[in-house]
Design a protein around this motif. Structure first.
Motif, short mmCIF file in Angstrom:
data_model
loop_
_atom_site.label_atom_id
_atom_site.label_comp_id
_atom_site.label_asym_id
_atom_site.label_seq_id
_atom_site.Cartn_x
_atom_site.Cartn_y
_atom_site.Cartn_z
N UNK A 1 0.83 -1.21 0.00
CA UNK A 1 0.00 0.00 0.00
C UNK A 1 0.86 1.26 0.00
N UNK A 2 1.90 1.26 0.82
CA UNK A 2 2.83 2.40 0.85
C UNK A 2 3.47 2.60 -0.52
N UNK A 3 3.65 1.50 -1.24
CA UNK A 3 4.29 1.56 -2.57
C UNK A 3 3.30 1.89 -3.68
N UNK A 4 2.07 2.18 -3.33
CA UNK A 4 1.12 2.65 -4.32
C UNK A 4 0.12 1.63 -4.83
N UNK A 5 0.04 0.46 -4.23
CA UNK A 5 -0.90 -0.56 -4.71
C UNK A 5 -2.34 -0.09 -4.53
N UNK A 6 -3.13 -0.10 -5.59
CA UNK A 6 -4.54 0.27 -5.51
C UNK A 6 -5.43 -0.77 -6.18
N UNK A 7 -4.95 -2.00 -6.18
CA UNK A 7 -5.69 -3.12 -6.74
C UNK A 7 -5.61 -4.28 -5.76
N UNK A 8 -6.12 -5.43 -6.15
CA UNK A 8 -6.09 -6.59 -5.27
C UNK A 8 -4.65 -7.00 -4.95
N UNK A 9 -4.46 -7.56 -3.77
CA UNK A 9 -3.14 -8.02 -3.36
C UNK A 9 -2.63 -9.06 -4.36
N UNK A 10 -1.38 -8.93 -4.82
CA UNK A 10 -0.87 -9.88 -5.82
C UNK A 10 -0.55 -11.26 -5.25
N UNK A 11 -0.62 -11.41 -3.93
CA UNK A 11 -0.36 -12.70 -3.29
C UNK A 11 -1.69 -13.34 -2.90
N UNK A 12 -1.92 -14.59 -3.33
CA UNK A 12 -3.15 -15.26 -2.89
C UNK A 12 -2.94 -15.81 -1.48
N UNK A 13 -4.01 -16.35 -0.90
CA UNK A 13 -3.98 -16.77 0.50
C UNK A 13 -2.93 -17.87 0.73
N UNK A 14 -2.89 -18.82 -0.17
CA UNK A 14 -1.94 -19.93 0.00
C UNK A 14 -0.49 -19.45 -0.09
N UNK A 15 -0.23 -18.49 -0.95
CA UNK A 15 1.14 -17.99 -1.09
C UNK A 15 1.56 -17.21 0.16
N UNK A 16 0.61 -16.48 0.76
CA UNK A 16 0.93 -15.75 2.01
C UNK A 16 1.24 -16.74 3.13
N UNK A 17 0.45 -17.79 3.20
CA UNK A 17 0.72 -18.82 4.22
C UNK A 17 2.10 -19.43 4.02
N UNK A 18 2.47 -19.66 2.76
CA UNK A 18 3.77 -20.24 2.46
C UNK A 18 4.89 -19.25 2.78
#
Length: 316
Positions: A210-227
């Motif tokens: 967000x600080x870097x300017x993201x204004x769309x869906x998170x590029x990491x899906x749930x499984x990738x965040x868990x990993x």
């Protein structure tokens, strides 16, 4: 390299201590509260420990911003010093003049006497003094004993020097030694900074994007965040390294979502983690192509996009 591709204004996972990206988990807030309590207390030692990359330096920077105005601070970041070198560094940090009368090498007394005078003089005018030592697990037993002796100077109400020790978990083990029991008994506040939880890891990733300017869906899906949480063990610096390489990997194949297999490949390049297909580790089998799987792919993808004239800014 991949920032524009993901709609970012800058790359979000640099390991540089940029204050704009500061993320304060509940643990970091508690650590800061312990340090502030110790600094504002009656003197002695304050202890902050944590794993490499857990955010101890970040907490220390926040402490420096919040110390009282009438507080003099000396900061030692390279404590692999002898007793004489440490005292000299402390005098230099506080701006205390010193001199060695007569021939021969300087002695502890040449630095200790002016330091003691400084502590007494500043106390007389209502000032306090804090010595912060980073990477304190590298202190020798002799230096730790000298630090303890520095805290002997006191009034009826308080000690005249507050010492903050910041270091890796080995520091706690050092202070548990019988020969350092007197120092350990002078620790008035201590805190061990734990790693982030899985929920906090997600919050951390989202915060930096967000600080870097993201204004769309998170590029990491749930499984990738868990990993990511599993492989990084919740350590912020490891999260940065892994997320940075995973985004680069996704960019190299034109994917706007980072999935688990991309995270696993990124981890093999960054951490040399073994896989079921290669228990010895991917990098050990391919030493000549270190990092080329993602970096080289990114270059090819960029070149192909340029030739097609499509650019890298559209989300696709």
């Amino acid at each position: 390299m991949y920032a524009q591709f993901f709609g970012l204004s800058q790359e979000p996972f640099s390991i540089a201590p940029d204050p704009r990206f500061l993320f304060m988990s509940e643990r970091h807030r508690e650590a800061l509260a312990h340090l502030l309590y110790g600094v504002r207390g009656g003197g002695g030692f304050v202890l902050l420990t944590g794993e490499i990359g857990a955010g101890k330096t970040t907490v220390c920077r926040l402490l420096l911003e919040q110390v009282p105005k009438r507080c003099n601070v000396a900061y030692i970041f390279n404590p692999k010093l002898t007793v004489e070198e440490l005292l000299k560094s402390v005098c230099d940090e506080f701006g205390i003049p010193y001199a060695h009368p007569g021939p021969g090498a300087a002695t502890v007394k040449d630095y200790l006497d002016p330091l003691n005078r400084f502590l007494l003089q500043t106390h007389a005018v209502g000032q306090s003094n804090v010595l912060i030592i980073d990477e304190a697990q590298n202190l020798s037993a002799d230096v730790l004993e000298q630090l303890r002796l520095l805290t002997n100077l006191e009034t009826n109400e308080r000690k005249l020097l507050q010492i903050v020790l910041i270091g890796q978990p080995e520091l706690r083990q050092m202070l548990a030694r019988p020969e350092l029991e007197q120092l350990a008994q002078r620790v008035i506040a201590r805190y061990h900074l734990e790693a982030l939880t899985e929920t906090e890891t997600l919050q951390y990733i989202r915060h930096r994007l967000t600080i870097s300017g993201l204004n769309r869906a998170l590029p990491f899906d749930r499984e990738s965040v868990q990993r990511i949480h599993q492989l990084s063990r919740g350590v912020p610096r490891r999260i940065n390294l892994l997320c940075d390489r995973a985004l680069l990997g996704a960019y190299s194949i034109g994917a706007h979502r980072v999935r688990r297999e991309i995270v696993d490949k990124a981890a093999r390049e960054v951490f040399e983690t073994p896989s079921p297909m290669n228990p010895r580790g991917w990098l050990q089998r391919r030493p000549a192509v270190l990092g080329l799987g993602l970096v080289g792919g990114a270059a090819l993808f960029a070149a192909g996009s340029w030739m097609l004239g499509g650019g890298l800014g559209s989300p696709g």
